[in-house]
Design an enzyme around this catalytic site. Structure first.
Site, PDB file in Angstrom:
ATOM      1  N   HIS A 132      48.486  15.965  34.422  1.00 35.89           N
ATOM      2  CA  HIS A 132      47.689  17.085  34.950  1.00 35.89           C
ATOM      3  C   HIS A 132      47.775  18.340  34.079  1.00 35.89           C
ATOM      4  CE1 HIS A 132      51.543  18.108  37.169  1.00 35.89           C
ATOM      5  NE2 HIS A 132      51.167  19.312  36.805  1.00 35.89           N
ATOM      6  N   ASP A 162      50.812  10.150  36.408  1.00 37.41           N
ATOM      7  CA  ASP A 162      50.830  11.567  36.025  1.00 37.41           C
ATOM      8  C   ASP A 162      51.680  11.804  34.779  1.00 37.41           C
ATOM      9  OD1 ASP A 162      50.004  14.169  36.148  1.00 37.41           O
ATOM     10  OD2 ASP A 162      51.428  14.787  37.691  1.00 37.41           O
ATOM     11  N   SER A 239      55.798  21.966  34.933  1.00 36.74           N
ATOM     12  CA  SER A 239      55.258  20.609  34.909  1.00 36.74           C
ATOM     13  C   SER A 239      55.427  19.959  33.545  1.00 36.74           C
ATOM     14  CB  SER A 239      53.766  20.622  35.261  1.00 36.74           C
ATOM     15  OG  SER A 239      53.582  20.729  36.636  1.00 36.74           O
TER      16      SER A 239
END
Length: 289
Positions: A132, A162, A239
């Protein structure tokens, strides 16, 4: 809705110099929000209105402390032996060493005005991050601990897990991180989340492994996957960064946080176990994307 990479659904903050980076999605109890990406600010430190997040590693580590055994008395026949460096404040000395080990292998990932984090896994310049973080497309670059920016190629992406893999020209300034062996992570062990929360590169926060095999919806499919739960502070921009143990080994990829009513970090973060991330990365590299 902020037009960036993915959907920044977690906490945000406002600089007086900027519009809000992202409009938080109305939260509901137990909602799990992607931990990034974050839009990179023009002004990072001056005048920020920030929801303070403290990394009280002494308390979070559950009383785990460094060995204070005295150094043995030297004898004429043998060399002088010394103890390891003492802990800094309430931080165990092993975590200080773990941070020093991890930081040279962690990068800020930048895609236009958005980005996240990543870490180097081999001497060929391969970097793991979250899908993402780079899913929106655009020119990708990474910035290492020495501050140099390197152009990066997206080798491939696995939206279901992901995980994405980038590659840069190998550099002596980017040190591959060791990956923990499967099955060795234990509940209660101290960990560090390393990355670039809110664009603040080289940030380290401390906590413990709160739970293993936590079922969390990750990736584009929305399927439930096993995740590592931690109370180390994870925020937008973390992230793709590593969650490392006290030996500096990567045990997971920081990916998501739980929120209440759109609030910020509440001490419940989630990381993709490194064995899952490694398998996805090997598939991507093996297939050339």
């Amino acid at each position: 809705m902020h037009k960036g990479l993915g959907e920044p659904r977690g906490p945000g903050f406002i600089s007086p110099e900027l519009d809000p980076w992202a409009t938080p999605r109305p939260g509901v109890p137990g909602d799990v929000a992607v931990a990034g990406p974050v839009r990179w600010p023009r002004l990072l430190l001056a005048g920020l209105a920030v929801v303070a997040v403290s990394a009280t590693s002494g308390a979070l580590a559950g009383g785990w402390v460094a060995d204070d055994e005295a150094a043995p008395t030297p004898t004429p026949e043998g060399p002088v032996q010394t103890t390891p460096p003492p802990a800094t404040g309430n931080v165990p000395s092993d975590l200080v060493a773990a941070a020093a080990t991890a930081l040279p292998g962690v990068v800020s990932v930048r895609v236009g005005n958005s980005g996240g984090s990543g870490f180097v896994i081999d001497n060929q310049g391969h970097i793991i991050t979250n899908n993402h973080v780079v899913a929106g497309g655009g020119d990708v670059s990474v910035v290492g601990q020495d501050g140099r920016r390197l152009p990066a190629q997206v080798v491939g992406r696995d939206p279901s897990s992901d995980i994405a893999v980038l590659q840069v020209t190998p550099s002596s300034a980017l040190r591959p991180l060791a990956l923990a062996q499967p099955g060795t992570t234990k509940v209660g062990e101290p960990v560090l989340a390393v990355g670039s929360p809110l664009g603040l590169s080289g940030t380290v926060t401390a906590g413990i492994v709160s739970a293993l095999d936590r079922q969390v919806r990750l990736g584009d499919t929305g399927a439930r996957r096993d995740a590592i739960q931690t109370d180390a502070s994870i925020n937008p921009g973390n992230s793709g960064g590593p969650l490392v143990n006290a030996r500096g080994e990567v045990i997971g990829v920081n990916t998501a946080i739980a929120t209440l009513d759109g609030s910020g970090n509440i001490g419940i973060g989630f990381a993709i176990p490194i064995e899952q991330a490694q398998q996805a990365a090997e598939r991507i590299i093996g297939s050339g994307g």
